[in-house]
Design a protein around this motif. Structure first.
Motif, PDB file in Angstrom:
ATOM      1  N   GLY A   8    -108.527 -25.489  -7.120  1.00 50.77           N
ATOM      2  CA  GLY A   8    -108.208 -25.445  -5.693  1.00 50.77           C
ATOM      3  C   GLY A   8    -107.073 -24.492  -5.355  1.00 50.77           C
ATOM      4  N   ALA A   9    -106.616 -23.734  -6.347  1.00 52.80           N
ATOM      5  CA  ALA A   9    -105.491 -22.826  -6.126  1.00 52.80           C
ATOM      6  C   ALA A   9    -105.898 -21.666  -5.223  1.00 52.80           C
ATOM      7  N   LYS A  10    -104.952 -21.190  -4.451  1.00 51.05           N
ATOM      8  CA  LYS A  10    -105.190 -20.054  -3.570  1.00 51.05           C
ATOM      9  C   LYS A  10    -104.231 -18.938  -3.952  1.00 51.05           C
ATOM     10  N   ARG A  11    -104.777 -17.740  -4.098  1.00 49.04           N
ATOM     11  CA  ARG A  11    -103.964 -16.595  -4.474  1.00 49.04           C
ATOM     12  C   ARG A  11    -103.246 -16.021  -3.256  1.00 49.04           C
ATOM     13  N   GLY A  12    -102.057 -15.499  -3.522  1.00 52.38           N
ATOM     14  CA  GLY A  12    -101.359 -14.748  -2.494  1.00 52.38           C
ATOM     15  C   GLY A  12    -100.584 -15.547  -1.477  1.00 52.38           C
ATOM     16  N   LEU A  13    -100.476 -16.846  -1.645  1.00 53.25           N
ATOM     17  CA  LEU A  13     -99.754 -17.637  -0.647  1.00 53.25           C
ATOM     18  C   LEU A  13     -98.245 -17.443  -0.730  1.00 53.25           C
ATOM     19  N   LEU A  14     -97.749 -17.140  -1.910  1.00 47.30           N
ATOM     20  CA  LEU A  14     -96.309 -16.995  -2.061  1.00 47.30           C
ATOM     21  C   LEU A  14     -95.865 -15.538  -2.059  1.00 47.30           C
ATOM     22  N   TYR A  15     -96.768 -14.662  -2.437  1.00 44.33           N
ATOM     23  CA  TYR A  15     -96.426 -13.241  -2.496  1.00 44.33           C
ATOM     24  C   TYR A  15     -96.870 -12.541  -1.223  1.00 44.33           C
ATOM     25  N   ARG A  16     -95.976 -11.855  -0.611  1.00 46.09           N
ATOM     26  CA  ARG A  16     -96.300 -11.069   0.575  1.00 46.09           C
ATOM     27  C   ARG A  16     -95.880  -9.626   0.306  1.00 46.09           C
ATOM     28  N   SER A  17     -96.857  -8.753   0.160  1.00 47.10           N
ATOM     29  CA  SER A  17     -96.526  -7.353  -0.072  1.00 47.10           C
ATOM     30  C   SER A  17     -96.041  -6.726   1.232  1.00 47.10           C
ATOM     31  N   VAL A  18     -95.357  -5.627   1.091  1.00 47.56           N
ATOM     32  CA  VAL A  18     -94.875  -4.906   2.264  1.00 47.56           C
ATOM     33  C   VAL A  18     -96.056  -4.154   2.855  1.00 47.56           C
ATOM     34  N   LYS A  19     -96.305  -4.368   4.115  1.00 51.16           N
ATOM     35  CA  LYS A  19     -97.422  -3.717   4.790  1.00 51.16           C
ATOM     36  C   LYS A  19     -96.918  -2.494   5.540  1.00 51.16           C
ATOM     37  N   GLN A  20     -97.757  -1.478   5.564  1.00 56.53           N
ATOM     38  CA  GLN A  20     -97.437  -0.271   6.314  1.00 56.53           C
ATOM     39  C   GLN A  20     -98.534  -0.047   7.333  1.00 56.53           C
ATOM     40  N   GLU A  21     -98.141   0.032   8.591  1.00 60.20           N
ATOM     41  CA  GLU A  21     -99.127   0.269   9.638  1.00 60.20           C
ATOM     42  C   GLU A  21     -99.552   1.720   9.585  1.00 60.20           C
ATOM     43  N   THR A  22    -100.852   1.935   9.658  1.00 61.77           N
ATOM     44  CA  THR A  22    -101.384   3.289   9.589  1.00 61.77           C
ATOM     45  C   THR A  22    -102.653   3.380  10.427  1.00 61.77           C
ATOM     46  N   THR A  23    -103.026   4.580  10.756  1.00 61.71           N
ATOM     47  CA  THR A  23    -104.304   4.805  11.422  1.00 61.71           C
ATOM     48  C   THR A  23    -105.263   5.332  10.372  1.00 61.71           C
ATOM     49  N   LEU A  24    -106.405   4.711  10.283  1.00 65.40           N
ATOM     50  CA  LEU A  24    -107.378   5.062   9.256  1.00 65.40           C
ATOM     51  C   LEU A  24    -108.746   5.126   9.908  1.00 65.40           C
ATOM     52  N   ARG A  25    -109.455   6.196   9.693  1.00 63.00           N
ATOM     53  CA  ARG A  25    -110.795   6.333  10.266  1.00 63.00           C
ATOM     54  C   ARG A  25    -111.808   5.942   9.200  1.00 63.00           C
ATOM     55  N   LEU A  26    -112.588   4.903   9.511  1.00 61.04           N
ATOM     56  CA  LEU A  26    -113.622   4.414   8.609  1.00 61.04           C
ATOM     57  C   LEU A  26    -114.969   4.509   9.304  1.00 61.04           C
ATOM     58  N   ASP A  27    -116.016   4.606   8.524  1.00 58.50           N
ATOM     59  CA  ASP A  27    -117.351   4.619   9.109  1.00 58.50           C
ATOM     60  C   ASP A  27    -117.593   3.301   9.842  1.00 58.50           C
ATOM     61  N   ALA A  28    -118.233   3.396  11.004  1.00 57.94           N
ATOM     62  CA  ALA A  28    -118.460   2.229  11.856  1.00 57.94           C
ATOM     63  C   ALA A  28    -119.259   1.148  11.137  1.00 57.94           C
ATOM     64  N   ASP A  29    -120.251   1.558  10.325  1.00 59.99           N
ATOM     65  CA  ASP A  29    -121.061   0.554   9.637  1.00 59.99           C
ATOM     66  C   ASP A  29    -120.262  -0.202   8.586  1.00 59.99           C
ATOM     67  N   VAL A  30    -119.266   0.470   7.978  1.00 62.05           N
ATOM     68  CA  VAL A  30    -118.415  -0.187   6.978  1.00 62.05           C
ATOM     69  C   VAL A  30    -117.551  -1.245   7.661  1.00 62.05           C
ATOM     70  N   VAL A  31    -116.926  -0.872   8.763  1.00 62.05           N
ATOM     71  CA  VAL A  31    -116.089  -1.818   9.506  1.00 62.05           C
ATOM     72  C   VAL A  31    -116.946  -2.979  10.006  1.00 62.05           C
ATOM     73  N   ALA A  32    -118.130  -2.673  10.517  1.00 61.76           N
ATOM     74  CA  ALA A  32    -119.021  -3.722  11.026  1.00 61.76           C
ATOM     75  C   ALA A  32    -119.389  -4.702   9.917  1.00 61.76           C
ATOM     76  N   TRP A  33    -119.635  -4.187   8.718  1.00 55.96           N
ATOM     77  CA  TRP A  33    -119.995  -5.066   7.600  1.00 55.96           C
ATOM     78  C   TRP A  33    -118.843  -6.012   7.256  1.00 55.96           C
ATOM     79  N   PHE A  34    -117.620  -5.471   7.180  1.00 59.39           N
ATOM     80  CA  PHE A  34    -116.471  -6.321   6.859  1.00 59.39           C
ATOM     81  C   PHE A  34    -116.238  -7.357   7.957  1.00 59.39           C
ATOM     82  N   LYS A  35    -116.365  -6.963   9.215  1.00 64.67           N
ATOM     83  CA  LYS A  35    -116.187  -7.917  10.318  1.00 64.67           C
ATOM     84  C   LYS A  35    -117.263  -8.998  10.274  1.00 64.67           C
TER      85      LYS A  35
END
Length: 96
Positions: A41-68
């Motif tokens: 029942g363990a969940k990864r990443g609950l205690l570790y928070r990496s530093v996030k960097q906001e960026t603009t990234l252009r991805l193919d629409a079908d790739v984004v649609a699949w992840f969503k």
């Protein structure tokens, strides 16, 4: 999950930490801490928070649609994209 900053330690807590820091690992009594044998029942990443960097990234629409479409409620798809990219980087680094 909101980040909580721990409060300042009391003098007693500081003394306990100082006393433990001079002991070898084998000398520290952990008998009151149960050993966890089932990590299913363990969940990864609950205690570790990496530093996030906001960026603009252009991805193919079908790739984004699949992840969503594959994210629960359409949420967390950016985190999943990040996981896929991180795995790619790990593999690339291990092949060097």
């Amino acid at each position: 999950m909101k980040r909580r900053t721990p409060g300042k330690q009391t003098k007693r807590q500081e003394a306990e930490i100082a006393a433990l820091s001079v002991l070898a690992d084998e000398e520290i009594d952990t008998s009151d801490i149960p050993e966890i044998l089932d990590w299913s029942g363990a969940k990864r990443g609950l205690l570790y928070r990496s530093v996030k960097q906001e960026t603009t990234l252009r991805l193919d629409a079908d790739v984004v649609a699949w992840f969503k479409a594959n994210a629960p409620g359409g949420r967390g798809y950016q985190t999943q994209i990040n996981r896929v990219l991180r795995e790619y980087v790990k593999r690339a680094l291990s092949q060097k």
